[in-house]
Design an enzyme around this catalytic site. Structure first.
Site, PDB file in Angstrom:
ATOM      1  N   CYS A   2       0.842  -1.193   0.000  1.00  0.00           N
ATOM      2  CA  CYS A   2       0.000   0.000   0.000  1.00  0.00           C
ATOM      3  C   CYS A   2       0.883   1.251   0.000  1.00  0.00           C
ATOM      4  CB  CYS A   2      -0.944   0.103   1.190  1.00  0.00           C
ATOM      5  SG  CYS A   2      -2.084  -1.265   1.338  1.00  0.00           S
ATOM      6  N   ARG A  27       3.504   0.030  -5.118  1.00  0.00           N
ATOM      7  CA  ARG A  27       3.366  -0.599  -3.808  1.00  0.00           C
ATOM      8  C   ARG A  27       2.074  -1.395  -3.679  1.00  0.00           C
ATOM      9  NH1 ARG A  27       6.895   1.615  -0.192  1.00  0.00           N
ATOM     10  NH2 ARG A  27       5.665   0.815   1.522  1.00  0.00           N
ATOM     11  N   TRP A  74      -2.905  -2.589  -1.696  1.00  0.00           N
ATOM     12  CA  TRP A  74      -2.627  -3.996  -2.002  1.00  0.00           C
ATOM     13  C   TRP A  74      -3.362  -4.781  -0.928  1.00  0.00           C
ATOM     14  CZ3 TRP A  74      -0.496  -8.391   0.178  1.00  0.00           C
ATOM     15  CH2 TRP A  74      -0.137  -9.416  -0.701  1.00  0.00           C
ATOM     16  N   ASN A  98      -1.305   1.737   5.970  1.00  0.00           N
ATOM     17  CA  ASN A  98      -0.488   0.679   5.370  1.00  0.00           C
ATOM     18  C   ASN A  98       0.038  -0.163   6.520  1.00  0.00           C
ATOM     19  OD1 ASN A  98       1.348  -0.861   3.897  1.00  0.00           O
ATOM     20  ND2 ASN A  98       2.940   0.702   4.023  1.00  0.00           N
ATOM     21  N   GLY A  99      -0.145  -1.480   6.419  1.00  0.00           N
ATOM     22  CA  GLY A  99       0.326  -2.359   7.491  1.00  0.00           C
ATOM     23  C   GLY A  99      -0.760  -3.357   7.844  1.00  0.00           C
ATOM     24  N   GLU A 479      17.098 -16.271 -10.783  1.00  0.00           N
ATOM     25  CA  GLU A 479      16.676 -14.889 -10.982  1.00  0.00           C
ATOM     26  C   GLU A 479      16.032 -14.713 -12.363  1.00  0.00           C
ATOM     27  OE1 GLU A 479      16.090 -12.556  -9.172  1.00  0.00           O
ATOM     28  OE2 GLU A 479      16.074 -10.796 -10.453  1.00  0.00           O
ATOM     29  N   LYS A 483      12.173 -13.534 -13.035  1.00  0.00           N
ATOM     30  CA  LYS A 483      11.810 -12.386 -13.883  1.00  0.00           C
ATOM     31  C   LYS A 483      10.724 -12.802 -14.865  1.00  0.00           C
ATOM     32  CE  LYS A 483      13.001  -9.893 -11.992  1.00  0.00           C
ATOM     33  NZ  LYS A 483      13.757  -9.852 -10.799  1.00  0.00           N
ATOM     34  N   GLU A 486       7.241 -13.580 -13.057  1.00  0.00           N
ATOM     35  CA  GLU A 486       6.512 -12.493 -12.391  1.00  0.00           C
ATOM     36  C   GLU A 486       5.949 -11.454 -13.359  1.00  0.00           C
ATOM     37  OE1 GLU A 486       8.570  -9.900  -9.591  1.00  0.00           O
ATOM     38  OE2 GLU A 486      10.429 -10.143 -10.695  1.00  0.00           O
ATOM     39  N   HIS A 502      17.578 -35.796 -11.538  1.00  0.00           N
ATOM     40  CA  HIS A 502      16.870 -36.282 -10.352  1.00  0.00           C
ATOM     41  C   HIS A 502      15.384 -35.956 -10.414  1.00  0.00           C
ATOM     42  CE1 HIS A 502      20.720 -37.360  -8.619  1.00  0.00           C
ATOM     43  NE2 HIS A 502      21.162 -36.206  -9.105  1.00  0.00           N
ATOM     44  N   LYS A 601       5.634  -3.916  -4.957  1.00  0.00           N
ATOM     45  CA  LYS A 601       7.087  -3.752  -4.932  1.00  0.00           C
ATOM     46  C   LYS A 601       7.656  -4.025  -3.551  1.00  0.00           C
ATOM     47  CE  LYS A 601      11.018  -2.163  -6.629  1.00  0.00           C
ATOM     48  NZ  LYS A 601      11.700  -3.126  -7.503  1.00  0.00           N
TER      49      LYS A 601
END
Ligand code: M6R
Length: 606
Positions: A2, A27, A74, A98-99, A479, A483, A486, A502, A601
């Site tokens: 948020c 955010r 969010w 926010n939280g 990584e 990328k 996402e 395996h 983010k």
């Protein structure tokens, strides 16, 4: 998650808030809202969707005034919808938050017994109800807010206004919130880039701080009712840094910024004549006594830690343990007094990484954060901090943060190697010379990107990808896969190349693209063996290497060559084309590259 922004000044608040909110959208972006105070009235507008959807709601001319709050959400408690969007209003009090309020169920119950009725599914809504409850008991506004904050368990950054008074109150505990100090105007914001075009002077609020904006002034107190003083910091970021600057997406801009970002990371660190990398400001513990180094982070920053581990163990011969921050404290890690705990985070606000730092502090170990954001919690609260100086990273997909974090690990490794006598002056000088060439080598990659766009076109319709690499290239492919998944929503899985046999080798057929990172280093021969295994099963290979005459080059679907460098720095060069392939595929598929679905983010909840 948020984003919060607030304004109290001389100009119309609405445009300022909407522009700032747009910059905080990374955010969270499932709903947005605004509240503007004018002549003892507060106009509230809320909308499911993004800030641009909110613009339609406020276009009716009712949002005029020089004080206001805005929020981009969010969702944590309650689905994304207008009724759950902030600001939450109860009678004449509005709140953006926010939280997470951990005791909201208990508080709701108590308030319901007092006759309060709730209009949303959020935890946030208890805050304005509690304020009203205290106001009804005769408390003044500031005191009602203070008492309310004392009752909240969990984390909050809040902005609060009341119709009857021309006062705005901001407060924080374990969620980021800063105060921008302008010319006869004040801002509150979740981070600096949101308002950097209006001021570069900031107060970084600390836990339990309250900022009260009244008349033309602001004063600070804490939730115990005591006055507090905080320093005003000048931030050297500029407004232009938080703009797209002609690029289609922030992510692309940030990929292209990597040469400059790494140059900034390296700036002022080297004393080459002495073969020395300078981190004297850190006051690290006596390295000779250090038995173990821990590297803890989330997501991309965790991949940087895995690369850091390879560098440190190979060159320092000190055992390194890496951990995903959300797992760290649950396994009751055996931390000893002489350990060093390195926390890595672009934002410096990732809740699990902060919790890992607290675990370290509880156990008395030296905590060191590697952060990008000045004034962030990890930057302030760790025993030492190294800034990556990457500049604002706005795209949700982390790119320049990653390569600058690796650069910091490399420099820190050299610093420690010197202290421990593990490398001599000439060796360190050679390694410094190598990293100094990296920005130019990245630029060479960026100057030759058209084959990557072509590759993206060829593979964009594939439903799954496998990424493989060995040694230091395993985190690099992790990584790369992160990328791709996402931002394009294509399933991509990364495996240590040796693990293929395996299990995952069963997936390979003519439809599965396998991305392999195989430079000419100690991993080369064994990875060639893995490439053979994929070819034998008619897999489609895309090879990334530093070797123009790679022995498998003629037998794979596609090859992309990066410049040569030393083993420790190859991840920086190899990840750039992986970032670009992911970007181009997502762009061709038309996804929201900078704000991919379901993500935010800065993950400020555990
Ligand atoms: O701000 P941080 O570096 O602590 O963030 C950690 C992760 O949330 C972050 O790296 C995330 O994985 C990125 N979106 C990946 O691109």
């Amino acid at each position: 998650m948020c984003g919060i922004v607030g304004y109290k000044g001389k100009d119309e608040a609405c445009d300022i808030l909407i522009n700032a909110l747009k910059k905080l959208e990374y955010r969270g972006y499932d709903s947005a809202g605004i509240a503007i105070w004018h002549n003892n009235k507060i106009a509230v507008g809320r909308k499911k969707g993004k800030v641009d959807d909110l613009r339609k709601v406020i276009s009716n001319g009712n949002f005029k005034g020089t004080m206001g709050l805005a929020h981009t959400r969010w969702a944590t408690h309650g689905e994304p919808s207008e009724r759950n969007a902030h600001p939450h209003r109860v009678r004449d009090v509005v709140v953006v938050h926010n939280g997470i309020i951990e005791n909201y169920i208990e508080l709701k119950e108590k308030l319901r017994n007092e006759g309060h009725k709730f209009a949303s599914d959020t935890d946030t809504e208890v805050i304005p109800h509690l304020i009203i409850s205290h106001l009804d008991k005769g408390k003044d506004f500031i005191e009602a807010v203070r008492l309310t904050l004392k009752e909240l368990h969990g984390s909050y950054a809040v902005g609060i206004m009341r119709e009857k008074e021309q006062i705005m109150i901001a407060a924080r505990k374990e969620s980021p919130l800063i105060v921008g100090v302008g010319n006869k105007e004040f801002f509150i914001a979740s981070d600096a880039p949101a308002v950097i075009d209006r001021t570069n002077r900031f107060i970084f609020l600390e836990d339990n701080d309250m900022a009260v904006f009244r008349d033309d002034e602001m004063f600070l107190m804490n939730t115990d009712g005591e006055k507090v003083e905080r320093k005003i910091h000048t931030v050297n970021w500029t407004g232009a840094m938080a703009e797209k600057g002609g690029y289609r997406h922030f992510m692309l801009k940030e990929i292209f910024e990597q040469p400059r970002a790494i140059s900034e990371t390296l700036l002022g660190r080297f004393k080459e004549e002495k073969g020395q990398v300078d981190f004297e400001e850190l006051a690290l513990p006596d390295l000779k006594k250090v038995k173990k180094i821990w590297m803890v982070a989330c997501g991309t920053s965790y991949h940087a830690c895995m690369i850091g581990k390879h560098m440190f163990e190979a060159n320092l011969r000190i055992p390194v343990e890496t951990d995903i921050a959300s797992e760290f404290r649950y396994r009751n890690p055996i931390l000893s007094e002489n350990d060093i705990l390195i926390l890595v985070s672009q934002s410096g606000e990732t809740a699990d990484t902060i919790a890992a730092m607290k675990e370290g502090k509880r156990n008395g170990v030296y905590t060191l954060s590697i952060c990008n954001v000045l004034g962030s919690t990890l930057a302030r609260d760790a025993d030492g901090v190294i800034f990556t100086h990457a500049g604002p990273e706005i795209g949700v997909a982390s790119t320049k943060a990653f390569t600058t974090q690796i650069s910091v690990f490399f420099m820190l490794m050299l610093h420690m190697a010197k202290k421990l006598g593990k490398m001599d002056t000439d060796e360190i000088r050679d390694m410094i010379a190598e990293i100094k060439k990296i920005p130019h080598k990245i630029q060479t990659i960026l100057d030759h990107i058209s084959p990557l766009e072509e590759l993206a076109r060829r593979y964009m319709t594939c439903k799954d990808f496998l990424y493989i690499g060995r040694g230091i290239h395993y985190p690099t492919v992790m990584e790369g896969a992160l990328k791709l998944k996402e931002i394009s929503y294509i399933h991509a899985e990364a495996y240590a190349a040796g693990e293929m046999k395996h299990g995952p080798i069963a997936l390979i057929d003519e439809n599965l693209p396998v991305v392999v990172v195989s430079p000419r280093d100690q991993t080369y021969q064994k990875t060639c063996g893995n490439i053979e295994e994929v070819l034998a099963r008619r897999g489609r290979l895309i090879l990334f290497t530093d070797d123009p005459s790679h022995e498998m080059a003629d037998r794979v679907d596609a090859v992309f060559t990066v410049p040569e460098t030393i083993y420790e720095l190859l991840p920086i060069l190899c990840v750039v084309p992986l970032q670009l392939i992911a970007y181009y595929i997502a762009n061709l598929l038309g996804t929201d590259v900078d704000q991919p679905r379901n993500l935010a983010k800065s993950v400020t909840v555990e």
